[in-house]
Scaffold this motif. Structure first.
Motif, PDB file in Angstrom:
ATOM      1  N   GLN A   1       6.368  10.230  -2.840  1.00 58.57           N
ATOM      2  CA  GLN A   1       5.131  10.435  -2.093  1.00 58.57           C
ATOM      3  C   GLN A   1       5.158   9.550  -0.850  1.00 58.57           C
ATOM      4  O   GLN A   1       5.675   8.432  -0.883  1.00 58.57           O
ATOM      5  N   LYS A   2       4.567  10.069   0.217  1.00 59.30           N
ATOM      6  CA  LYS A   2       4.429   9.322   1.461  1.00 59.30           C
ATOM      7  C   LYS A   2       2.950   9.136   1.732  1.00 59.30           C
ATOM      8  O   LYS A   2       2.164  10.079   1.630  1.00 59.30           O
ATOM      9  N   PHE A   3       2.577   7.917   2.104  1.00 58.91           N
ATOM     10  CA  PHE A   3       1.198   7.585   2.423  1.00 58.91           C
ATOM     11  C   PHE A   3       1.152   7.092   3.861  1.00 58.91           C
ATOM     12  O   PHE A   3       1.855   6.149   4.215  1.00 58.91           O
ATOM     13  N   HIS A   4       0.323   7.742   4.677  1.00 64.21           N
ATOM     14  CA  HIS A   4       0.196   7.363   6.078  1.00 64.21           C
ATOM     15  C   HIS A   4      -0.740   6.176   6.214  1.00 64.21           C
ATOM     16  O   HIS A   4      -1.820   6.134   5.617  1.00 64.21           O
ATOM     17  N   ARG A   5      -0.315   5.219   7.012  1.00 67.91           N
ATOM     18  CA  ARG A   5      -1.139   4.027   7.270  1.00 67.91           C
ATOM     19  C   ARG A   5      -2.403   4.459   8.031  1.00 67.91           C
ATOM     20  O   ARG A   5      -2.336   5.228   8.974  1.00 67.91           O
TER      21      ARG A   5
ATOM     22  N   TYR B   1       6.301   4.716   1.392  1.00 63.46           N
ATOM     23  CA  TYR B   1       7.021   5.705   0.588  1.00 63.46           C
ATOM     24  C   TYR B   1       7.172   5.144  -0.820  1.00 63.46           C
ATOM     25  O   TYR B   1       7.626   4.009  -0.985  1.00 63.46           O
TER      26      TYR B   1
ATOM     27  N   ASP C   1       3.872   3.395   7.405  1.00 68.52           N
ATOM     28  CA  ASP C   1       3.712   4.382   6.341  1.00 68.52           C
ATOM     29  C   ASP C   1       4.477   3.918   5.103  1.00 68.52           C
ATOM     30  O   ASP C   1       5.516   3.252   5.204  1.00 68.52           O
TER      31      ASP C   1
ATOM     32  N   TRP D   1      -4.019   1.430  -5.468  1.00 68.10           N
ATOM     33  CA  TRP D   1      -4.293   2.840  -5.755  1.00 68.10           C
ATOM     34  C   TRP D   1      -3.337   3.348  -6.818  1.00 68.10           C
ATOM     35  O   TRP D   1      -2.310   2.769  -7.074  1.00 68.10           O
TER      36      TRP D   1
ATOM     37  N   GLY E   1      -1.397  10.925  -4.906  1.00 67.99           N
ATOM     38  CA  GLY E   1      -1.976   9.593  -4.809  1.00 67.99           C
ATOM     39  C   GLY E   1      -1.985   8.820  -6.108  1.00 67.99           C
ATOM     40  O   GLY E   1      -2.328   7.645  -6.129  1.00 67.99           O
TER      41      GLY E   1
END
Length: 152
Positions: A143-147, A120, A118, A93, A103
């Motif tokens: 940025q943090k992306f949740h699994r 980072y 998650d 992504w 994103g």
């Protein structure tokens, strides 16, 4: 420019070789084992609990030095790629046309995965060109992306 390093659960050392757009694999005693290509200036690598490799790729829009290639208008920007333990690409992504959008990325430089899975991603926005007006001064630097688990 060896730029990031991680060791998988089998003891293989993965080195992000940024300016050669590859990840080199070494044994614990330093013997060269393999290399992985098809990535865009990797800055950092990290493993999740299942052994998947996450790669923060700087891409070809930020932090470019004179003579660094490719410099084509359609070259990818910053992105994250995820590979399974065998080196197969699972997902990717970012790399889009708006590096300030959630994103997407301008200059991903570090990546970590927490105990929940998650992700980072930290960016070096100002030093990679934000200070020259390539992106807005308020561009995100973390940025943090949740699994998310797949549902079949």
């Amino acid at each position: 420019v060896p730029h990031g390093i991680a060791v998988d659960r089998h003891g293989t050392v993965f080195v992000a070789d940024r300016e050669n757009s590859r990840i080199q694999l070494f044994s614990a005693d330093g013997k060269f084992l393999d290399e992985r290509t098809g990535i865009a200036r990797p800055c950092q690598v990290a493993f999740d609990a299942t052994g998947n490799l996450f790669v923060a790729e700087l891409g070809y829009r930020a932090g470019m030095w004179p003579g660094t290639s490719p410099q084509s208008p359609d070259a990818t920007g910053g992105r994250v790629s995820v590979f399974d333990p065998h080196g197969e690409l699972l997902t990717r992504w970012g790399g889009g046309d708006n590096p300030t959008a959630p994103g997407d990325f301008f200059a991903p430089h570090d990546i970590c995965i927490d105990s929940h899975g998650d992700v980072y991603v930290a960016e070096v926005v100002m030093s990679a060109g934000g200070n020259r007006g390539l992106v807005a001064p308020d561009c995100h630097s973390l940025q943090k992306f949740h699994r998310q688990e797949s549902v079949l």
